[in-house]
Design an enzyme around this catalytic site. Structure first.
Site, PDB file in Angstrom:
ATOM      1  CG  ASP A   4      34.026 -18.168 -34.647  1.00 33.86           C
ATOM      2  OD1 ASP A   4      32.880 -18.314 -35.099  1.00 33.86           O
ATOM      3  OD2 ASP A   4      34.948 -17.605 -35.283  1.00 33.86           O
ATOM      4  NE  ARG A  24      14.788 -31.279 -50.170  1.00 29.46           N
ATOM      5  CZ  ARG A  24      14.645 -32.425 -50.816  1.00 29.46           C
ATOM      6  NH1 ARG A  24      15.581 -33.357 -50.745  1.00 29.46           N
ATOM      7  NH2 ARG A  24      13.556 -32.663 -51.537  1.00 29.46           N
ATOM      8  CG  HIS A  80      26.849 -13.731 -42.532  1.00 30.30           C
ATOM      9  ND1 HIS A  80      27.151 -14.496 -43.635  1.00 30.30           N
ATOM     10  CD2 HIS A  80      28.012 -13.187 -42.093  1.00 30.30           C
ATOM     11  CE1 HIS A  80      28.453 -14.396 -43.876  1.00 30.30           C
ATOM     12  NE2 HIS A  80      28.997 -13.618 -42.959  1.00 30.30           N
ATOM     13  CB  ILE A  81      20.708 -16.494 -39.854  1.00 27.74           C
ATOM     14  CG1 ILE A  81      19.943 -16.037 -41.091  1.00 27.74           C
ATOM     15  CG2 ILE A  81      19.751 -16.794 -38.708  1.00 27.74           C
ATOM     16  CD1 ILE A  81      19.031 -17.077 -41.684  1.00 27.74           C
TER      17      ILE A  81
HETATM   18  O1  F6P Z   1      34.549 -15.371 -36.732  1.00 29.27           O
HETATM   19  C1  F6P Z   1      33.181 -15.184 -36.848  1.00 29.27           C
HETATM   20  C2  F6P Z   1      32.656 -15.736 -38.140  1.00 29.27           C
HETATM   21  O2  F6P Z   1      31.257 -15.555 -38.171  1.00 29.27           O
HETATM   22  C3  F6P Z   1      33.034 -17.185 -38.424  1.00 29.27           C
HETATM   23  O3  F6P Z   1      32.258 -18.104 -37.702  1.00 29.27           O
HETATM   24  C4  F6P Z   1      32.850 -17.244 -39.916  1.00 29.27           C
HETATM   25  O4  F6P Z   1      33.639 -18.254 -40.498  1.00 29.27           O
HETATM   26  C5  F6P Z   1      33.306 -15.879 -40.364  1.00 29.27           C
HETATM   27  O5  F6P Z   1      33.198 -15.024 -39.245  1.00 29.27           O
HETATM   28  C6  F6P Z   1      32.517 -15.291 -41.508  1.00 29.27           C
HETATM   29  O6  F6P Z   1      33.128 -14.096 -41.886  1.00 29.27           O
HETATM   30  P1  F6P Z   1      32.501 -13.087 -42.943  1.00 29.27           P
HETATM   31  O7  F6P Z   1      31.532 -12.219 -42.196  1.00 29.27           O
HETATM   32  O8  F6P Z   1      33.672 -12.326 -43.450  1.00 29.27           O
HETATM   33  O9  F6P Z   1      31.810 -13.885 -43.993  1.00 29.27           O
END
Ligand code: F6P
Length: 358
Positions: free
Chosen positions: A133, A269, A275-276
């Site tokens: 972030d 679309r 999480h990638i």
């Molecule tokens: O703070 C890092 C982050 O990847 C954010 O960008 C995202 O909102 C959050 O963590 C996702 O968290 P989790 O892995 O718990 O889904």
């Protein structure tokens, strides 16, 4: 004096964490002859009194050092829990492990927890900032951000051609929590037509008007929209959909609205990168930052310093008091910043011209 230094990774993982661990272990061992102990799963490892001695080249496979370019964290991490409810047990765990000092790698949420612990436990403690972030204050860069930006840009490079081939509006939802750094940096670098970030509320009409202008005035039949997961809709914006969180993320919501507000039959679309963005091989810059931060953290301990965070300012690593970092975190995008102005001057729609002041 030979120190026993603990190291842990806390919060969401990101690329570059193992490179930090490698730098800390190498420098502490080779320069100071200290022992470094890896604490598994952040503060849970302290609570459970668990630690593993880390050696340089400890994970070698025939001389190959995998830590520099391996994603994730070999120590494991947690980003949820009730750490502060167990503060005394965690402090007791630190002493049971006979640690002389601790290096904690984390984002702003973890840094706040570390700060409480180090004050109450009277630890010698140094923090290293990381998070995709990029919202930790007092540092221009944190470990993991650069790789995540590159991952998003790579996705945009791919999506732009399929969008163009089918005359589609391609919405790409990216992470970042309440900060728009990821969306802003990747949107500019990836040539997005629309960049929507939490710090600048957008209107549905504004997005639709921009897409119509691209099509009617510039004969661009496709468009790329980068939207942050925390993007904010202006209060006076239209709202046609019944699409609501959590089933419907920001990208899906905007897609529904665009389908309603356009006079043309727009084909939309949505790609949610998810999480990638947190995975993959760390970029060269993240490895460099991780290495420089790891080395600097060890040197700060060696000179007897504590309660500091290593930070990247003007191309150098500096030490900043942890209190000062926490007072200004999370650090959000300034709506008047040079990068926002740059995006706008290239015709990118970024939401309200006059953002609401918080
Ligand atoms: O703070 C890092 C982050 O990847 C954010 O960008 C995202 O909102 C959050 O963590 C996702 O968290 P989790 O892995 O718990 O889904």
């Amino acid at each position: 004096m030979q120190k026993r230094v603990g190291i842990l990774t806390s919060g969401g993982d990101c690329p570059g964490l193992n490179a930090v661990i490698r730098a800390v272990v190498s420098h502490a061992t080779l320069t100071y002859n200290w022992q470094v102990l890896g604490i598994p799963y952040a503060t849970r490892g302290l609570l459970e009194i668990k630690a593993t001695p880390l050696r340089i080249h400890g994970l070698d496979l025939r001389g190959i050092d995998p830590l520099l370019n391996m994603g994730g964290t070999i120590l494991g991490s947690i980003n949820k829990g009730d750490t502060l409810a167990h503060i005394q047990e965690i402090i007791a765990g630190y002493h049971a492990l006979e640690l002389d000092a601790l290096i904690g790698i984390g984002g702003d949420g973890s840094l706040a927890i570390f700060n409480q612990l180090q004050i109450q436990g009277n630890w010698q403690f140094i923090a290293i900032p990381k998070t995709i972030d990029n919202d930790v204050a007092k540092t221009e860069r944190v470990v993991g951000f650069d790789t995540a930006v590159n991952t998003i840009v790579d996705a945009l490079n791919r999506l732009i051609f399929t969008a163009a081939s089918h005359d589609r509006v391609m919405i790409v939802e990216v992470m970042g929590r309440n900060a728009g750094h990821l969306a802003l940096h990747s949107g500019i670098a990836g040539g997005a037509d629309v960049i929507l970030i939490p710090e600048i509320p957008y209107s549905i009409q504004g997005v639709c008007h921009h897409l119509a202008e691209l099509r009617d005035r510039w004969e661009r039949k496709f468009a790329i929209v980068v939207i942050a997961e925390g993007a904010q809709i202006a209060a006076d914006s239209s709202n046609y959909t019944s699409c609501e969180k959590p089933s419907c993320g920001m990208g899906q919501y905007l897609a529904e609205e665009i389908r309603h507000c356009s006079h043309h039959q727009i084909d939309v679309r949505v790609s949610v990168l998810g999480h990638i963005q947190r995975g993959g091989i760390p970029s060269a810059f993240d490895r460099l930052l991780a290495t420089a931060f790891g080395k600097a953290a060890v040197d700060l301990l060696a000179t007897g310093q504590s309660s500091q965070m290593v930070a990247w300012q003007n191309g150098q690593v500096v030490a900043v008091p942890l209190d000062a970092v926490l007072a200004d975190s999370p650090c959000l995008v300034n709506p008047d910043s040079f990068l926002v102005q740059t995006a706008r001057s290239l015709g990118t729609y970024m939401g309200m011209e006059k953002p609401a002041t918080a």
